[in-house]
Design a protein around this motif. Structure first.
Motif, PDB file in Angstrom:
ATOM      1  N   ASP A 115      40.660  46.969  19.695  1.00 45.82           N
ATOM      2  CA  ASP A 115      41.003  46.292  20.950  1.00 45.82           C
ATOM      3  C   ASP A 115      42.510  46.113  20.974  1.00 45.82           C
ATOM      4  N   VAL A 116      43.141  46.560  22.045  1.00 45.31           N
ATOM      5  CA  VAL A 116      44.600  46.531  22.121  1.00 45.31           C
ATOM      6  C   VAL A 116      45.152  45.101  22.054  1.00 45.31           C
ATOM      7  N   LYS A 117      44.334  44.102  22.311  1.00 39.92           N
ATOM      8  CA  LYS A 117      44.827  42.720  22.230  1.00 39.92           C
ATOM      9  C   LYS A 117      45.135  42.307  20.790  1.00 39.92           C
ATOM     10  N   TRP A 118      44.651  43.093  19.825  1.00 42.84           N
ATOM     11  CA  TRP A 118      44.933  42.806  18.411  1.00 42.84           C
ATOM     12  C   TRP A 118      46.081  43.663  17.884  1.00 42.84           C
ATOM     13  N   ILE A 119      46.888  44.205  18.776  1.00 41.09           N
ATOM     14  CA  ILE A 119      47.917  45.161  18.377  1.00 41.09           C
ATOM     15  C   ILE A 119      48.922  44.556  17.389  1.00 41.09           C
ATOM     16  N   GLU A 120      49.098  43.241  17.436  1.00 42.13           N
ATOM     17  CA  GLU A 120      50.055  42.617  16.513  1.00 42.13           C
ATOM     18  C   GLU A 120      49.575  42.676  15.066  1.00 42.13           C
ATOM     19  N   ALA A 125      54.938  50.494  15.427  1.00 40.04           N
ATOM     20  CA  ALA A 125      55.014  51.956  15.447  1.00 40.04           C
ATOM     21  C   ALA A 125      55.402  52.405  16.839  1.00 40.04           C
ATOM     22  N   GLY A 126      56.168  53.464  16.905  1.00 41.69           N
ATOM     23  CA  GLY A 126      56.532  54.004  18.212  1.00 41.69           C
ATOM     24  C   GLY A 126      55.386  54.767  18.839  1.00 41.69           C
ATOM     25  N   THR A 127      54.469  55.250  17.999  1.00 39.42           N
ATOM     26  CA  THR A 127      53.337  56.046  18.470  1.00 39.42           C
ATOM     27  C   THR A 127      52.068  55.578  17.781  1.00 39.42           C
ATOM     28  N   TYR A 128      50.969  55.591  18.548  1.00 41.83           N
ATOM     29  CA  TYR A 128      49.667  55.185  18.012  1.00 41.83           C
ATOM     30  C   TYR A 128      48.661  56.316  18.233  1.00 41.83           C
ATOM     31  N   ILE A 129      47.582  56.219  17.498  1.00 38.99           N
ATOM     32  CA  ILE A 129      46.479  57.167  17.619  1.00 38.99           C
ATOM     33  C   ILE A 129      45.262  56.427  18.139  1.00 38.99           C
ATOM     34  N   SER A 130      44.575  56.989  19.137  1.00 39.55           N
ATOM     35  CA  SER A 130      43.276  56.464  19.556  1.00 39.55           C
ATOM     36  C   SER A 130      42.240  57.556  19.320  1.00 39.55           C
ATOM     37  N   LYS A 131      41.070  57.144  18.856  1.00 39.31           N
ATOM     38  CA  LYS A 131      39.998  58.105  18.616  1.00 39.31           C
ATOM     39  C   LYS A 131      38.653  57.412  18.751  1.00 39.31           C
ATOM     40  N   PRO A 132      37.626  58.138  19.191  1.00 36.11           N
ATOM     41  CA  PRO A 132      36.305  57.531  19.371  1.00 36.11           C
ATOM     42  C   PRO A 132      35.651  57.204  18.036  1.00 36.11           C
ATOM     43  N   GLU A 142      43.804  61.121  20.445  1.00 38.13           N
ATOM     44  CA  GLU A 142      44.938  61.155  21.372  1.00 38.13           C
ATOM     45  C   GLU A 142      46.111  60.372  20.802  1.00 38.13           C
ATOM     46  N   ARG A 143      47.312  60.935  20.917  1.00 40.42           N
ATOM     47  CA  ARG A 143      48.527  60.217  20.546  1.00 40.42           C
ATOM     48  C   ARG A 143      49.056  59.472  21.764  1.00 40.42           C
ATOM     49  N   ILE A 144      49.384  58.196  21.580  1.00 41.32           N
ATOM     50  CA  ILE A 144      49.814  57.345  22.689  1.00 41.32           C
ATOM     51  C   ILE A 144      51.088  56.621  22.277  1.00 41.32           C
ATOM     52  N   SER A 145      52.081  56.644  23.138  1.00 42.83           N
ATOM     53  CA  SER A 145      53.315  55.917  22.836  1.00 42.83           C
ATOM     54  C   SER A 145      53.065  54.420  22.973  1.00 42.83           C
ATOM     55  N   SER A 146      53.899  53.630  22.319  1.00 45.33           N
ATOM     56  CA  SER A 146      53.741  52.177  22.386  1.00 45.33           C
ATOM     57  C   SER A 146      53.873  51.683  23.818  1.00 45.33           C
ATOM     58  N   ASN A 147      54.688  52.351  24.640  1.00 46.29           N
ATOM     59  CA  ASN A 147      54.864  51.940  26.034  1.00 46.29           C
ATOM     60  C   ASN A 147      53.610  52.181  26.867  1.00 46.29           C
ATOM     61  N   GLU A 148      52.813  53.196  26.472  1.00 45.83           N
ATOM     62  CA  GLU A 148      51.608  53.543  27.234  1.00 45.83           C
ATOM     63  C   GLU A 148      50.361  52.831  26.749  1.00 45.83           C
ATOM     64  N   SER A 151      48.497  50.223  29.056  1.00 41.85           N
ATOM     65  CA  SER A 151      48.001  50.795  30.304  1.00 41.85           C
ATOM     66  C   SER A 151      46.851  51.780  30.062  1.00 41.85           C
ATOM     67  N   LYS A 152      46.907  52.508  28.968  1.00 46.02           N
ATOM     68  CA  LYS A 152      45.862  53.492  28.691  1.00 46.02           C
ATOM     69  C   LYS A 152      44.623  52.868  28.069  1.00 46.02           C
ATOM     70  N   LEU A 153      44.836  51.792  27.293  1.00 41.46           N
ATOM     71  CA  LEU A 153      43.722  51.138  26.620  1.00 41.46           C
ATOM     72  C   LEU A 153      43.741  49.664  26.997  1.00 41.46           C
ATOM     73  N   SER A 154      43.145  49.364  28.116  1.00 40.38           N
ATOM     74  CA  SER A 154      43.144  47.984  28.601  1.00 40.38           C
ATOM     75  C   SER A 154      42.389  47.085  27.629  1.00 40.38           C
ATOM     76  N   ALA A 155      42.882  45.881  27.451  1.00 43.40           N
ATOM     77  CA  ALA A 155      42.297  44.947  26.491  1.00 43.40           C
ATOM     78  C   ALA A 155      40.816  44.729  26.777  1.00 43.40           C
ATOM     79  N   GLY A 156      40.002  44.959  25.748  1.00 44.86           N
ATOM     80  CA  GLY A 156      38.563  44.699  25.846  1.00 44.86           C
ATOM     81  C   GLY A 156      37.791  45.707  26.656  1.00 44.86           C
ATOM     82  N   GLU A 157      38.449  46.729  27.197  1.00 46.89           N
ATOM     83  CA  GLU A 157      37.768  47.627  28.125  1.00 46.89           C
ATOM     84  C   GLU A 157      36.831  48.594  27.420  1.00 46.89           C
TER      85      GLU A 157
END
Length: 275
Positions: A115-120, A125-132, A142-148, A151-157
């Motif tokens: 969950d992105v709300k636990w990102i702290e 990292a400047g880049t993160y990995i998301s995977k099922p 998928e590689r995702i920048s910290s800025n994205e 928006s790409k992984l809404s909290a709890g979604e």
């Protein structure tokens, strides 16, 4: 002679290797000791009652046949089918939630949240990995920048997605076990060619690392592959613990190591049959 239903998908299009070559080799060796039938994972239900042991090998990611896999596990438990691997593992055979558990427990694993709300809780990292959670073979990665990230992984979604910091590692290395016994290790010296593998001679510290996860998993019987990456700081971190149907890269091994593995595999299958 005991009977084996050998579950594999000979036509699965794996990246960088041919699953079918490995399984054709394995079945040619096992036929010396067992009466064996090859079966596609989507057809297990038609044959499962008639075999002493059901061996799941290179069937591809279970995400490709998830309903059939879950239904089979229910039938296996209800009817006490003997399966190989045993279905008491805590690794990939149940999805990748174990990476969350191992992170919380302080194991040497790539830090993981769902969950992105636990990102702290992750290293900056400047880049993160998301995977099922039910992925394999980099499917859905998928590689995702910290800025994205937000928006790409809404909290709890979507709690079916894992989030990890991108690790700029030196190389990947895999440790292969039958039951709880180490067999061999392979690594990819060129991280851009992850399936061009060569033999790796592990240190005592490397084996201590791999054995921590084998002991944690406490699988009754089966083949396990501990996948790790070596960081720039020299540390090994777990990538995944494949305890359902790990690809073995058998044809990349020296003949004596490969033959020893086959004999140990047969011995383990006999142990499973007698359990």
């Amino acid at each position: 002679m005991k009977t084996i239903l050998f579950v594999t998908d000979l036509y699965y299009p794996a990246k960088g290797r041919n699953y079918y070559e490995e399984d054709l080799f394995l079945t040619s060796q096992l036929r010396e000791s067992f009466a064996l039938t090859i079966c596609h994972p989507q057809d297990i239900h038609a044959f499962e009652k008639h075999y002493d042991l059901i061996v799941i090998r290179n069937a591809g990611p279970v995400a490709n046949f998830k309903d059939e896999y879950l239904a089979f596990r229910e039938r296996a438990a209800a009817n006490r089918y003997k399966t190989y691997n045993s279905f008491d593992g805590k690794g990939d055979m149940n999805g990748k939630d174990y990476l969350l558990e191992l992170t919380k427990a302080g194991y040497p694993v790539i830090p993981t949240i769902d969950d992105v709300k636990w990102i702290e809780k992750l290293p900056d990292a400047g880049t993160y990995i998301s995977k099922p959670k039910d992925g394999a073979d980099s499917i859905g990665l998928e590689r995702i920048s910290s800025n994205e990230l937000t928006s790409k992984l809404s909290a709890g979604e979507d709690r079916n997605i894992l989030i990890q910091p991108f690790i700029d590692f030196e190389y990947e290395v895999s440790f292969y076990f039958i039951d709880h016994e180490f067999q061999y290790a392979l690594y990819a010296p060129d991280k851009q060619k992850r399936w061009m593998l060569t033999e790796y001679v592990p240190t005592a510290e490397d084996l201590k690392f791999a054995n921590r996860f084998i002991e944690w998993n406490n699988l009754a019987w089966g083949i396990q592959r501990v996948d790790a990456c070596r960081t720039k700081q020299g540390e090994l971190l777990l990538v995944e613990l494949e305890d359902l149907n790990p690809y073995l890269s058998l044809l990349e091994l020296q003949p004596d190591i490969r033959q020893k593995f086959v004999e140990n595999f047969k011995h383990s299958l006999q142990k499973a049959l007698q359990a």
